[in-house]
Design a protein around this motif. Sequence first.
Motif, mmCIF file in Angstrom:
data_model
loop_
_atom_site.group_PDB
_atom_site.id
_atom_site.type_symbol
_atom_site.label_atom_id
_atom_site.label_comp_id
_atom_site.label_asym_id
_atom_site.label_seq_id
_atom_site.Cartn_x
_atom_site.Cartn_y
_atom_site.Cartn_z
ATOM 1 N N SER A 272 -4.829 2.169 4.551
ATOM 2 C CA SER A 272 -5.048 0.725 4.624
ATOM 3 C C SER A 272 -6.117 0.272 3.638
ATOM 4 O O SER A 272 -6.041 -0.831 3.073
ATOM 5 N N GLN B 94 -4.553 0.287 0.139
ATOM 6 C CA GLN B 94 -3.627 -0.836 0.020
ATOM 7 C C GLN B 94 -4.367 -2.166 -0.118
ATOM 8 O O GLN B 94 -3.932 -3.056 -0.847
ATOM 9 N N GLN C 116 -5.276 -2.851 -3.624
ATOM 10 C CA GLN C 116 -4.161 -3.150 -4.510
ATOM 11 C C GLN C 116 -3.533 -4.516 -4.234
ATOM 12 O O GLN C 116 -2.657 -4.951 -4.990
ATOM 13 N N LYS C 117 -3.966 -5.189 -3.179
ATOM 14 C CA LYS C 117 -3.397 -6.496 -2.852
ATOM 15 C C LYS C 117 -3.703 -7.518 -3.954
ATOM 16 O O LYS C 117 -4.815 -7.570 -4.470
ATOM 17 N N THR D 78 0.961 -0.735 -9.119
ATOM 18 C CA THR D 78 -0.101 -0.150 -8.320
ATOM 19 C C THR D 78 -0.386 1.271 -8.771
ATOM 20 O O THR D 78 0.481 1.990 -9.239
ATOM 21 N N ASP E 213 1.381 4.685 -4.892
ATOM 22 C CA ASP E 213 2.453 4.190 -4.037
ATOM 23 C C ASP E 213 2.340 4.887 -2.685
ATOM 24 O O ASP E 213 2.816 6.007 -2.504
ATOM 25 N N MET E 214 1.696 4.222 -1.736
ATOM 26 C CA MET E 214 1.433 4.834 -0.435
ATOM 27 C C MET E 214 2.693 4.959 0.416
ATOM 28 O O MET E 214 2.660 5.541 1.493
ATOM 29 N N GLN E 215 3.805 4.409 -0.059
ATOM 30 C CA GLN E 215 5.064 4.532 0.679
ATOM 31 C C GLN E 215 5.891 5.710 0.168
ATOM 32 O O GLN E 215 6.916 6.051 0.764
#
Length: 307
Positions: free
Chosen positions: A116, A119, A122-123, A129, A132-134
């Motif tokens: 979190s 992320q 990177q907002k 980004t 890539d945390m996904q």
Amino acid sequence: MKEVQDILALAIRQPAMSDQLQLAESDTVAVPDCLDFSLQRFTYDRPLPVEDVAMVVYQPAKRGQTAAIELRYCVAGNKYCQNPGCTDRVCADGHRDNCVQKSPSIDMITVKFQPSFIQSLQKGSTNSTLFDMQSRKPFVKTIQPSTKSKEVLEQMVHHNYDGALKNIFLQSKALELLLFSSDQFVQNDTDDRFGCRFLTQLEDREKIEKARDILLEQLDAPITIRDLARRVAMNECYLKKGFKAMYGTTIYDYFQKERMEKAKSLLYERGMSVSEVAILMGYSCISHFSTAFKKHTGLKPCELLLR
């Protein structure tokens, strides 16, 4: 821990020497909703050839675990100080060279960022980004710690903050580390940046590690990359690319470096003759051994014996 062994294998290229390490100090700090910081300090009695090394690691989410970005560092340092009347802060402020009670150490530092938190950084970014945390694909990238990064690490190890101020301090320094490491990280092209794709499989990484172990076990008997690839059941191209991605150098350069380090040990610590060492290292011609030794150390074997 396997993570410790992975980075130690890069920092101390002769595995047997890592047995000399003794855990002298450890510390863990959890900064809520931000990061986890850990420090392990190892001391040693005999001289060790330690190279500063860093790793950028992305672990995708698993069952029961969230994704994570980790910065791992292994850096040589000194323990400041064993004298109860002297504080770490005093030595770290510039008196370390005059401290007669300092002892050599290796600091293992890990900064694990919460997904979190990454992320949130990177907002609002219009550019691609950094992480890539996904992604479901893990990666490991080895880098050389910059001078700026090592200065920050020194500050993180030696400070006088407690409680909330300690959390604020560690968070600020961790962001500096992330910035400096990212500067090095994004200089590479996309493939290098995320490591070799096939290394996302643990089985392939273990094959590379096995190849390194084979090299270290037979420093006196050079092996071709083709034979090495056969022994670990891996494609030659993948082996070469994967080895460089994991250890930061080619198979040949790694082998030669370890070979010459062992030769140096035999000459300097055991007092063996140049001809004896050349034969033990698999050289049929002493002059070829001398040339290789000088290329690595800057000295001829005979010059080392005179020291």
